[in-house]
Design a protein around this motif. Sequence first.
Motif, PDB file in Angstrom:
ATOM      1  N   ASN A  22       2.101  23.595  -7.179  1.00 21.01           N
ATOM      2  CA  ASN A  22       3.342  23.432  -7.925  1.00 21.01           C
ATOM      3  C   ASN A  22       3.672  21.951  -7.957  1.00 21.01           C
ATOM      4  O   ASN A  22       3.384  21.219  -7.005  1.00 21.01           O
ATOM      5  CB  ASN A  22       4.474  24.210  -7.262  1.00 21.01           C
ATOM      6  N   SER A  35       8.586  20.329 -14.340  1.00 18.16           N
ATOM      7  CA  SER A  35       8.021  21.075 -13.219  1.00 18.16           C
ATOM      8  C   SER A  35       7.062  22.108 -13.773  1.00 18.16           C
ATOM      9  O   SER A  35       7.110  22.455 -14.955  1.00 18.16           O
ATOM     10  CB  SER A  35       9.117  21.735 -12.388  1.00 18.16           C
ATOM     11  N   THR A  37       2.953  24.139 -12.763  1.00 17.01           N
ATOM     12  CA  THR A  37       1.827  24.407 -11.871  1.00 17.01           C
ATOM     13  C   THR A  37       0.592  23.675 -12.367  1.00 17.01           C
ATOM     14  O   THR A  37       0.285  23.710 -13.560  1.00 17.01           O
ATOM     15  CB  THR A  37       1.538  25.919 -11.822  1.00 17.01           C
TER      16      THR A  37
END
Length: 74
Positions: A22, A35, A37
């Motif tokens: 992450n 944000s 992954t």
Amino acid sequence: TLYPNPTAGEFTVELTEQLQLNYQLVSVTGTVFSSGTLTELANVFQLSYLESGIYYLRLSSDSSMQVLPFIIQK
């Protein structure tokens, strides 16, 4: 590995092994700009919309966390 640093707004994060990490892109004031992954060995970020300054890339997995500083210079 994060490169180039400093950058004009585009940088690459290379992982040493195939992991699912992450990430958060954060300013020095704590504002989170992005944000998600990371799932690839090489991940390219395009941040030319950000002002010049110091930022942080927070990487975290189930067992660890790492913070990588980077500089945007225009």
